[in-house]
Design an enzyme around this catalytic site. Structure first.
Site, PDB file in Angstrom:
ATOM      1  N   ASP A  56       1.980   4.249   2.769  1.00 47.53           N
ATOM      2  CA  ASP A  56       1.020   5.019   2.267  1.00 47.53           C
ATOM      3  C   ASP A  56       1.510   5.961   1.180  1.00 47.53           C
ATOM      4  O   ASP A  56       1.354   6.152   0.083  1.00 47.53           O
ATOM      5  CB  ASP A  56       0.194   5.598   3.325  1.00 47.53           C
ATOM      6  CG  ASP A  56      -1.357   5.824   2.956  1.00 47.53           C
ATOM      7  OD1 ASP A  56      -1.748   5.620   1.975  1.00 47.53           O
ATOM      8  OD2 ASP A  56      -2.060   6.411   3.812  1.00 47.53           O
ATOM      9  N   ASP A  57       2.072   7.043   1.911  1.00 46.62           N
ATOM     10  CA  ASP A  57       2.530   8.457   1.188  1.00 46.62           C
ATOM     11  C   ASP A  57       3.687   8.865   1.669  1.00 46.62           C
ATOM     12  O   ASP A  57       3.812   9.830   2.453  1.00 46.62           O
ATOM     13  CB  ASP A  57       1.403   9.388   0.957  1.00 46.62           C
ATOM     14  CG  ASP A  57       0.125   8.894   0.414  1.00 46.62           C
ATOM     15  OD1 ASP A  57      -0.051   8.695  -0.540  1.00 46.62           O
ATOM     16  OD2 ASP A  57      -0.802   8.701   1.176  1.00 46.62           O
ATOM     17  N   HIS A 111       0.848  -1.227   0.027  1.00 42.05           N
ATOM     18  CA  HIS A 111      -0.094  -0.129  -0.147  1.00 42.05           C
ATOM     19  C   HIS A 111       0.938   1.265   0.111  1.00 42.05           C
ATOM     20  O   HIS A 111       1.319   1.623   0.839  1.00 42.05           O
ATOM     21  CB  HIS A 111      -1.000   0.016   1.216  1.00 42.05           C
ATOM     22  CG  HIS A 111      -1.872   0.991   1.417  1.00 42.05           C
ATOM     23  ND1 HIS A 111      -3.101   0.704   1.523  1.00 42.05           N
ATOM     24  CD2 HIS A 111      -1.749   2.322   1.068  1.00 42.05           C
ATOM     25  CE1 HIS A 111      -4.012   1.822   1.389  1.00 42.05           C
ATOM     26  NE2 HIS A 111      -3.071   2.919   1.207  1.00 42.05           N
ATOM     27  N   HIS A 162      -9.873   1.499   0.062  1.00 42.10           N
ATOM     28  CA  HIS A 162      -9.539   2.235   1.276  1.00 42.10           C
ATOM     29  C   HIS A 162     -10.805   1.785   2.333  1.00 42.10           C
ATOM     30  O   HIS A 162     -11.819   2.595   1.578  1.00 42.10           O
ATOM     31  CB  HIS A 162      -9.280   3.546   0.884  1.00 42.10           C
ATOM     32  CG  HIS A 162      -7.818   3.521   0.565  1.00 42.10           C
ATOM     33  ND1 HIS A 162      -7.273   3.225  -0.468  1.00 42.10           N
ATOM     34  CD2 HIS A 162      -6.586   4.597   1.089  1.00 42.10           C
ATOM     35  CE1 HIS A 162      -5.906   3.310  -0.596  1.00 42.10           C
ATOM     36  NE2 HIS A 162      -5.500   4.354   0.402  1.00 42.10           N
ATOM     37  N   HIS A 217       0.915   4.785  -2.492  1.00 44.91           N
ATOM     38  CA  HIS A 217       0.638   5.776  -3.797  1.00 44.91           C
ATOM     39  C   HIS A 217       1.531   6.059  -4.365  1.00 44.91           C
ATOM     40  O   HIS A 217       2.481   6.932  -3.788  1.00 44.91           O
ATOM     41  CB  HIS A 217      -0.580   6.786  -3.301  1.00 44.91           C
ATOM     42  CG  HIS A 217      -1.536   6.272  -2.324  1.00 44.91           C
ATOM     43  ND1 HIS A 217      -2.949   6.131  -3.000  1.00 44.91           N
ATOM     44  CD2 HIS A 217      -1.944   5.875  -1.126  1.00 44.91           C
ATOM     45  CE1 HIS A 217      -3.847   5.525  -2.017  1.00 44.91           C
ATOM     46  NE2 HIS A 217      -3.196   5.567  -0.893  1.00 44.91           N
ATOM     47  N   GLU A 269     -10.379   4.260   7.654  1.00 47.00           N
ATOM     48  CA  GLU A 269      -9.136   5.362   7.928  1.00 47.00           C
ATOM     49  C   GLU A 269      -9.926   6.384   8.353  1.00 47.00           C
ATOM     50  O   GLU A 269      -9.873   6.690   9.514  1.00 47.00           O
ATOM     51  CB  GLU A 269      -8.586   5.429   6.357  1.00 47.00           C
ATOM     52  CG  GLU A 269      -7.384   6.557   6.820  1.00 47.00           C
ATOM     53  CD  GLU A 269      -6.618   7.065   5.328  1.00 47.00           C
ATOM     54  OE1 GLU A 269      -7.514   6.925   4.340  1.00 47.00           O
ATOM     55  OE2 GLU A 269      -5.877   7.645   5.398  1.00 47.00           O
TER      56      GLU A 269
HETATM   57  N1  ADE Z   1      -4.769   8.838  -1.404  1.00 47.84           N
HETATM   58  C1  ADE Z   1      -3.562   8.874  -1.038  1.00 47.84           C
HETATM   59  N2  ADE Z   1      -3.167   8.573   0.205  1.00 47.84           N
HETATM   60  C2  ADE Z   1      -4.485   8.355   0.769  1.00 47.84           C
HETATM   61  C3  ADE Z   1      -5.089   8.036   1.857  1.00 47.84           C
HETATM   62  N3  ADE Z   1      -4.225   7.985   3.090  1.00 47.84           N
HETATM   63  N4  ADE Z   1      -6.283   8.020   2.320  1.00 47.84           N
HETATM   64  C4  ADE Z   1      -7.277   8.293   1.242  1.00 47.84           C
HETATM   65  N5  ADE Z   1      -6.751   8.336  -0.188  1.00 47.84           N
HETATM   66  C5  ADE Z   1      -5.551   8.544  -0.352  1.00 47.84           C
HETATM   67 ZN    ZN Z   2      -3.600   4.910   0.941  1.00 52.20          ZN
END
Ligand code: ADE
Ligand code: ZN
Length: 335
Positions: free
Chosen positions: A274-275, A13, A193, A15, A196
């Site tokens: 995640d990011d 996971h 997703h 992006h 969250e």
């Molecule tokens: N797109 C990128 N990061 C995300 C996240 N944490 N939650 C939902 N969409 C996303």
């Molecule tokens: Zn994500």
């Protein structure tokens, strides 16, 4: 620390648009002649955002500089090199054709850059990369179906799954069934997703309504013991991203984060970034924090990697190769 660096890691996971470091985004913006507002960066070069909504806006803005296949290639290559240097043997990245389309890039062009990077990183670092095409929930079900349709009609062996990110508070998850059905019927693994920024009901709806075997995040399922039990019994894999959850303020501190409780409830847990530059994390940091902050044993971390390889959307031959690599893993620093 040595025991951790020698642990093989796998990430399901991340992006790709959110994996672009600020310095690289600035360089790409410059070479593409795209002006970015100074307000996107702090004085010391980090992304500026302060809640989920402003994070999504910063993420969209940073992504908007990606205009050519080589932009995607450069970001993906750097990300794969960094993961390999931390002991990752496998990563699946989410890529969003909607972000490419927003700046006039075709699906094929954005994919070409990612594919080139996957080939280069495999040859240079031995890491295996794959792609999950994602739609964006707040853009609505029609766009989602269009993304699924494009993915299915322009297949590539590295594109192995379909997912959905974005704001899970928008629309009913069932509205996206046609897109997920199209992907699942064509043989793509599916993840969404949920749990969250919305609570356990969002996870319950997702696993009831969509043909998914994995949930992105899913951490808020911990608020409902019965749901936790069902997730464990059904073997749904949770793509847990503790660093992201803490950075976004879902939990006030690590003690309040349910990572340990999810593991102890018998859920199939994986660790993910995640990011990474948005949340000051990386796959290596997630494993390191899982040990030093959350107190997970090395054996549990090994099992987490095994779970990720079991749940990866790869063909059986690739899965076998990855399991073998994990079993024989000897950490080779790449830089
Ligand atoms: N797109 C990128 N990061 C995300 C996240 N944490 N939650 C939902 N969409 C996303
Ligand atoms: Zn994500």
């Amino acid at each position: 620390m040595t025991t951790l660096t020698v642990l093989p890691k796998a990430e399901l996971h991340c992006h790709i648009e959110g994996a672009a470091a600020p310095d690289l985004v600035r360089r790409i913006a410059e070479r593409n002649g795209v002006a970015l507002p100074d307000s996107l960066f702090t004085a010391d070069g980090r992304y500026v955002w302060n809640d989920f909504q402003s994070f999504l806006a910063a993420y969209d803005l940073a992504s908007s500089v990606l205009r050519r296949p080589e932009d995607y290639r450069d970001i993906m290559y750097r990300y794969l090199a960094d993961c390999a240097a931390e002991g990752a043997i496998y990563v699946e990245v989410f890529s969003s054709p909607d972000h490419a389309a927003a700046v006039g890039m075709s699906y094929a062009d954005h994919l070409a850059g990612l594919i080139a990077a996957i080939d280069a990183a495999k040859a240079e670092f031995g890491i295996t990369g794959r792609i999950i095409v994602t739609c964006v929930r707040h853009l609505g079900p029609d766009r989602a179906l269009e993304v699924a349709r494009t993915m299915v009609s322009e297949p590539h062996p590295y594109v192995v799954g379909f997912g959905m990110g974005g704001d899970e508070r928008q629309y009913d998850v069932a509205d996206f069934l046609p897109a997920f059905r199209m992907a699942a019927d064509a043989g793509y693994g599916c993840t969404v997703h949920a749990g969250e920024v919305a609570g356990p009901d969002s996870v319950r709806e997702a696993i009831t309504r969509l043909p998914v075997t994995r949930i992105g995040h899913g951490v808020r399922a911990a608020e409902n013991p019965r749901l936790l039990d069902d997730l464990a019994k059904r073997g749904i894999v949770l793509e847990v991203c503790p660093g992201s959850n803490l950075a976004l303020g879902l939990y006030p501190n690590a003690e309040a984060h349910p990572l340990r409780r999810l593991v102890e409830a018998g859920c199939r847990v994986t660790l993910n970034s995640d990011d990474p530059p948005f949340f000051g994390t990386s796959i290596g940091k997630e494993y390191a924090d899982a040990a030093s902050v959350f107190g997970l044993e090395a054996e549990t971390l090994r099992r987490i990697t095994e779970t990720a390889l079991d749940a990866a959307f790869v063909d059986d031959e690739t899965r076998q190769e990855l399991r073998q690599r994990a079993a024989q893993f000897a950490y080779q620093p790449t830089s």
